[in-house]
Design an enzyme around this catalytic site. Structure first.
Site, PDB file in Angstrom:
ATOM      1  N   TRP A   1       7.869   4.107   1.956  1.00  0.00           N
ATOM      2  CA  TRP A   1       6.399   3.894   1.989  1.00  0.00           C
ATOM      3  C   TRP A   1       6.155   4.434   3.518  1.00  0.00           C
ATOM      4  O   TRP A   1       6.788   3.908   4.283  1.00  0.00           O
ATOM      5  CB  TRP A   1       6.044   2.657   1.678  1.00  0.00           C
ATOM      6  CG  TRP A   1       4.489   2.528   1.916  1.00  0.00           C
ATOM      7  CD1 TRP A   1       3.609   3.340   1.597  1.00  0.00           C
ATOM      8  CD2 TRP A   1       3.715   1.171   2.624  1.00  0.00           C
ATOM      9  NE1 TRP A   1       2.297   2.906   2.061  1.00  0.00           N
ATOM     10  CE2 TRP A   1       2.642   1.609   2.554  1.00  0.00           C
ATOM     11  CE3 TRP A   1       4.124   0.054   3.314  1.00  0.00           C
ATOM     12  CZ2 TRP A   1       1.385   0.932   2.919  1.00  0.00           C
ATOM     13  CZ3 TRP A   1       3.192  -0.631   3.770  1.00  0.00           C
ATOM     14  CH2 TRP A   1       1.947  -0.541   3.599  1.00  0.00           C
TER      15      TRP A   1
ATOM     16  N   ASP B   1      10.780  -5.679  -0.599  1.00  0.00           N
ATOM     17  CA  ASP B   1       9.238  -5.567  -0.975  1.00  0.00           C
ATOM     18  C   ASP B   1       8.711  -5.364  -2.302  1.00  0.00           C
ATOM     19  O   ASP B   1       9.170  -4.279  -3.206  1.00  0.00           O
ATOM     20  CB  ASP B   1       8.930  -4.077  -0.165  1.00  0.00           C
ATOM     21  CG  ASP B   1       7.477  -3.709   0.004  1.00  0.00           C
ATOM     22  OD1 ASP B   1       6.688  -4.363  -0.415  1.00  0.00           O
ATOM     23  OD2 ASP B   1       7.122  -2.720   0.616  1.00  0.00           O
TER      24      ASP B   1
ATOM     25  N   ALA C   1       5.843  -4.832  -4.097  1.00  0.00           N
ATOM     26  CA  ALA C   1       4.398  -4.575  -4.098  1.00  0.00           C
ATOM     27  C   ALA C   1       3.877  -4.134  -5.482  1.00  0.00           C
ATOM     28  O   ALA C   1       2.652  -4.321  -5.487  1.00  0.00           O
ATOM     29  CB  ALA C   1       4.185  -3.325  -3.104  1.00  0.00           C
TER      30      ALA C   1
ATOM     31  N   LYS D   1      -2.106  -4.700  -6.179  1.00  0.00           N
ATOM     32  CA  LYS D   1      -2.114  -3.732  -7.200  1.00  0.00           C
ATOM     33  C   LYS D   1      -2.048  -4.529  -8.601  1.00  0.00           C
ATOM     34  O   LYS D   1      -2.789  -4.305  -9.522  1.00  0.00           O
ATOM     35  CB  LYS D   1      -0.924  -2.637  -7.215  1.00  0.00           C
ATOM     36  CG  LYS D   1      -0.548  -2.317  -5.740  1.00  0.00           C
ATOM     37  CD  LYS D   1      -1.040  -1.372  -5.249  1.00  0.00           C
ATOM     38  CE  LYS D   1      -0.694  -1.190  -3.699  1.00  0.00           C
ATOM     39  NZ  LYS D   1      -1.144  -0.027  -3.092  1.00  0.00           N
TER      40      LYS D   1
HETATM   41  C1  LMR Z   1       0.191   3.631  -0.913  1.00  0.00           C
HETATM   42  O1  LMR Z   1       1.325   3.881  -0.853  1.00  0.00           O
HETATM   43  O2  LMR Z   1      -0.554   4.769  -1.149  1.00  0.00           O
HETATM   44  C2  LMR Z   1      -0.477   2.433  -1.202  1.00  0.00           C
HETATM   45  O3  LMR Z   1       0.550   1.344  -0.862  1.00  0.00           O
HETATM   46  C3  LMR Z   1      -1.618   2.221  -0.241  1.00  0.00           C
HETATM   47  C4  LMR Z   1      -1.165   2.260   1.338  1.00  0.00           C
HETATM   48  O4  LMR Z   1      -1.996   1.651   2.003  1.00  0.00           O
HETATM   49  O5  LMR Z   1      -0.480   3.133   1.724  1.00  0.00           O
END
Ligand code: LMR
Length: 413
Positions: free
Chosen positions: A146, A228, A230, A263
């Site tokens: 990420w 993580d 999420a 989410k």
């Molecule tokens: C993403 O990866 O698009 C989401 O987790 C939102 C973000 O804050 O980046």
């Protein structure tokens, strides 16, 4: 690093010395897509779930819990430094309890947890605690990961390194490379950041047999998993999506967990997250609790309450919980169906590998094997928004636009 200019005039002012900062790739893409006036644009950018009409609606269970809360809440006074106890406990039962949805007291007593400002706040709290406990530890992240993992965690002053994970040719996980890299390069006491499910940005997850091997590997190498979580519930199902987390908790003496309700409860802007530190025993957990409280205090003092209270109320009430499970299932199944449709549309000469990957990967994201130029061409020529790395959020597609999306992808390839 730019040299600091020396200020000579008076009175002294400082802000003209700030260096302008560009938004990160995901935030920049959100802004670019918003500015595009093409009514047929397809937004596959930021990781936000959209329903068939393109809306990110408030869940029915959340609306109902909010109504009840509005009718019964009598104070907005502070709750406590580690947030709402019911929220923390119900979340721990949910993510660690498997099919039973419940963990035993012995495990609960080994866990120090705190409510956090979203999954990001949880990741940051976890990083601060690692820094206090083991300042020389390196945190290992997958390639890719990420976009915000590295800025968020390194801001706590921790060293970070990368391990191989997603293969952009096979569109699968290079699991043996991952393990052999960590075996050669990571030192005992280091931390390995793992995506519990729905890997962001690739969508490529480990299977249960790989999680079993990974858990044994981490324990043998004395590496601490930092999971993580999420997208819990949005991949294959709740028990499936927590398999890896439960496995490392079972096998490793210590685990750090950062969970988000952005989410799966669609509570994005309410910033609801949980940091949990599974310790080797109750005494260590008591110390970790005091550290979590003190760390939260110096960063944001008290965590926000509204969203966490809603999650606690939903998980603690049979009717609201059933309603939420139904809505979570709807979101998950819709994304699986969109994956199937896009996969069928891409399954033509030259598109077979992508088609199979899109179908089998999990959660909102897949990373397509597109070059930066191809991703940008999709944006400029077709108003199709994905990151430069080729990450798509499948929830941004719908039954109507999938043929156009598939044609455009195949055309730029
Ligand atoms: C993403 O990866 O698009 C989401 O987790 C939102 C973000 O804050 O980046």
């Amino acid at each position: 690093m730019e040299a600091r200019k020396v200020k000579t005039e008076h009175p002294f002012t400082m802000f003209e010395y700030l260096v302008p900062r560009a938004p990160d790739a995901i935030i920049a893409l959100m802004q670019q897509c918003k500015a595009d006036t093409n009514p047929d644009k397809i937004d596959l950018g930021v990781g936000v779930y959209k329903d068939a009409s393109g809306e990110t609606s408030i869940l029915r269970a959340v609306k109902k819990a909010e109504k009840q809360l509005w009718e019964t809440e009598t104070t907005k006074s502070y709750v406590g430094i580690r947030g709402n106890d019911d929220f923390r406990h119900s979340m721990l039962h949910l993510i660690l309890g498997g099919e039973a949805g419940k963990i035993d007291d012995a495990l609960m007593n080994r866990i120090a947890s705190s409510q956090a400002a979203g999954g990001s706040g949880a990741l940051r709290l976890g990083a601060e605690i690692i820094k206090s406990a083991a300042p020389d530890a390196t945190v290992w992240v997958s390639t890719p990961t990420w976009a915000n993992h590295i800025p968020l965690i390194s801001a706590a002053g921790l060293k970070m390194e990368k391990y191989p994970y997603y293969n952009r040719e096979t569109l699968g996980v290079d699991f043996d490379d991952m393990l052999s890299h960590l075996e050669r390069k990571a030192k005992p006491g280091d931390v390995v950041l793992l995506h519990g499910c729905c890997h962001n940005p690739s969508g490529a997850d480990l299977d249960p047999a790989q999680w079993d091997r990974l858990a044994d590997f981490l324990a043998a190498q004395e590496l601490t998993p930092y999971v993580d979580l999420a997208y819990f519930g949005l991949g294959r199902g709740m028990a499936e999506d927590s398999y890896g987390l439960r496995k490392v908790v079972e096998v490793c003496p210590e685990t750090i967990i950062a969970a988000s309700c952005s989410k799966n409860f669609a509570l994005y802007k309410e910033r609801v997250g949980l940091i949990a530190i599974v310790c080797k025993d109750d005494t260590t957990a008591a110390i970790a609790r005091s550290q979590l409280g003190a760390t939260q205090r110096k960063i944001i003092s008290m965590p926000p309450d509204h969203g966490a209270k809603l999650v606690a109320d939903i998980l603690g009430d049979a009717e609201l919980r059933a309603m939420w499970v139904e809505e979570l299932t709807e979101m998950r199944e819709r994304m699986r169906d969109l994956r199937r449709q896009l996969s069928e549309a891409l399954d033509v000469q030259g598109g077979a590998v992508i088609a199979a990957a899109v179908k089998n990967q999990n959660g909102m994201f897949s990373t397509l094997p597109l070059s930066v130029d191809q991703a940008r061409k999709l944006r400029s020529d077709y108003s199709i928004y994905m990151t430069d790395s080729g990450r798509i959020n499948i929830a941004g597609a719908n039954n109507e636009n999938i043929p156009r999306l598939a044609d455009a992808i195949l055309a730029v390839l």
